[in-house]
Design an enzyme around this catalytic site. Structure first.
Site, PDB file in Angstrom:
ATOM      1  N   TYR A  54       5.064  21.888  -2.919  1.00 25.55           N
ATOM      2  CA  TYR A  54       4.531  20.637  -3.459  1.00 25.55           C
ATOM      3  C   TYR A  54       3.700  20.915  -4.720  1.00 25.55           C
ATOM      4  O   TYR A  54       2.793  21.746  -4.710  1.00 25.55           O
ATOM      5  CB  TYR A  54       3.673  19.884  -2.429  1.00 25.55           C
ATOM      6  CG  TYR A  54       4.444  19.345  -1.221  1.00 25.55           C
ATOM      7  CD1 TYR A  54       5.834  19.313  -1.192  1.00 25.55           C
ATOM      8  CD2 TYR A  54       3.772  18.864  -0.113  1.00 25.55           C
ATOM      9  CE1 TYR A  54       6.531  18.816  -0.088  1.00 25.55           C
ATOM     10  CE2 TYR A  54       4.462  18.355   0.996  1.00 25.55           C
ATOM     11  CZ  TYR A  54       5.837  18.351   0.998  1.00 25.55           C
ATOM     12  OH  TYR A  54       6.515  17.865   2.094  1.00 25.55           O
ATOM     13  N   GLN A 290      -5.532   2.768   1.128  1.00 21.29           N
ATOM     14  CA  GLN A 290      -4.209   2.827   1.773  1.00 21.29           C
ATOM     15  C   GLN A 290      -4.310   3.581   3.105  1.00 21.29           C
ATOM     16  O   GLN A 290      -3.728   3.184   4.112  1.00 21.29           O
ATOM     17  CB  GLN A 290      -3.197   3.533   0.863  1.00 21.29           C
ATOM     18  CG  GLN A 290      -2.881   2.755  -0.415  1.00 21.29           C
ATOM     19  CD  GLN A 290      -1.960   3.523  -1.349  1.00 21.29           C
ATOM     20  OE1 GLN A 290      -1.730   4.723  -1.177  1.00 21.29           O
ATOM     21  NE2 GLN A 290      -1.434   2.836  -2.353  1.00 21.29           N
TER      22      GLN A 290
END
Ligand SMILES: NC(=O)c1ccc[n+]([C@@H]2O[C@H](COP(=O)([O-])OP(=O)(O)OC[C@H]3O[C@@H](n4cnc5c(N)ncnc54)[C@H](OP(=O)(O)O)[C@@H]3O)[C@@H](O)[C@H]2O)c1
Length: 332
Positions: A54, A290
């Site tokens: 990543y 979120q």
């Protein structure tokens, strides 16, 4: 936050976990990354998922810094190996050399002595499975890795691995990490029944289909500013779901969520958690709010009538073909 066992193991994981693909070291600045991790911890998330690949290894560094100072025993840290982390032919795949080098890099970047779960990010068709499983087993013996799992392996590949592990006395796989959401159900036909029988859990990724199931992408309109669809790194991955049929059907889920008093993201995360073979839903986030929204899906029960309504709304756009679980023929 509720907790579930990982496969047939003694390890408990938070049923909602936090992952940093696309975001840390790439889409979001370090401050926002830290705030999301802080929000996750405050909301009771203890399980964190990342991968060597990543953001070209930067995501592990960001997560390591964000978790620094948190009591290690209160965390489950997961990472993965397979995709390229360098230019050389041995900077990829599941060979003894790459796994050994990669895990050392991950431990350094994550600033930890061990990871709780180490996952083969895809199946490597160029390495004998015995070599990979023996190396994983060695890492367990060395205490660098506590449990081993895979990601996006099909039922046949998982079966082969279990057979070898049982014959050789290697540590058994406890988990698979597949894509799973209301829109993408390809594990249901083969991987889940095998996993239930063999004692593996699913730790599922993109439970809200990278943001699509929040309903914020509207048919016929450009994506909202700052969303993943507008991000240079993330836009390519989400684009195949951004077609008007999918987006229109997703809009039609809104009354179902509203009737239940749930946000769309909560409905999507709760949906994957109805499957008892799912140990954890890995959520991504670019903003702490979120995280705070999505975690409220923990413990939510959806009855059969609601599940049927969702199926009726989504109809033919749901992907169920088990053949869609694929690893590259050759190492990338
Ligand atoms: N094993 C694998 O091959 C694999 C592959 C992919 C992912 N994963 C794992 O799964 C994790 C999660 O994947 P994902 O990030 O695609 O999961 P996701 O939870 O389906 O999507 C997360 C993205 O949706 C948007 N979003 C989330 N909550 C929202 C809300 N309440 N309202 C509006 N927008 C919201 C955010 O993007 P924006 O704000 O940018 O729109 C966020 O980054 C990864 O971090 C990784 O750990 C594994």
């Amino acid at each position: 936050m509720e907790f579930r066992h990982l496969g047939r193991s003694g390890l408990m994981v938070s049923e909602i976990s936090y992952g940093n693909w696309i975001t840390h070291g790439s889409q979001v600045e370090e401050d926002a990354a830290r705030e999301c991790v802080r929000a996750a911890l405050d909301e009771g998330i203890t399980t964190f998922d990342t991968a060597d690949v990543y953001a070209g290894t930067k995501a592990e560094e960001v997560l390591g810094r964000a978790l620094k100072g948190v009591r290690r025993e209160s965390l489950e840290i997961f990472t993965k190996v397979y995709w390229p982390t360098g230019a050389g032919p041995n900077d990829r795949g599941l060979s003894r050399k790459h796994i050994t080098e990669s895990v050392h890099g991950s431990l350094r970047r994550l600033q930890t002595d061990y990871v709780d779960l180490y996952q083969a990010h895809r199946f490597d068709n160029e390495t004998p499975l015995e070599e990979t499983l023996k190396t994983f087993d060695d890492l367990v013996r060395q205490g660098k890795v506590l449990y081993v799992g895979v990601s996006e392996w099909n039922a046949d590949q998982i079966s082969q691995a279990l057979k070898i592990a049982d014959e050789m006395g290697f540590d058994r796989l406890v988990s698979n990490q597949p894509q799973y959401s209301m829109l993408w159900r390809v594990i249901e036909a083969e991987v889940v029944p095998l996993s239930e029988k063999e004692g593996l859990s699913q730790i599922v990724w993109s439970p809200i289909a990278q943001g699509v199931l929040t309903g914020k992408y509207l048919p016929g309109q450009p994506p909202p500013a700052g969303s993943r669809a507008t991000d240079p790194a993330g836009g390519g991955f989400i684009s195949r779901m951004l077609n008007d049929d999918v987006l229109t059907r997703v809009q039609n889920l809104k009354p179902i969520a509203a009737d239940l008093g749930l946000s769309m993201a909560q409905l999507a995360v709760a949906w994957v958690l109805q499957n008892p073979n799912v140990a954890s839903a890995i959520i991504g986030a670019t903003k702490p709010e979120q995280v705070r929204d999505n975690v409220k899906a923990s413990g939510v029960k959806l009855d059969a009538e609601v599940l049927k309504k969702i199926d009726d709304v989504l109809g033919p756009v749901v992907e169920r073909d088990p053949a869609k679980t694929v690893s590259p023929e050759k190492r990338p």
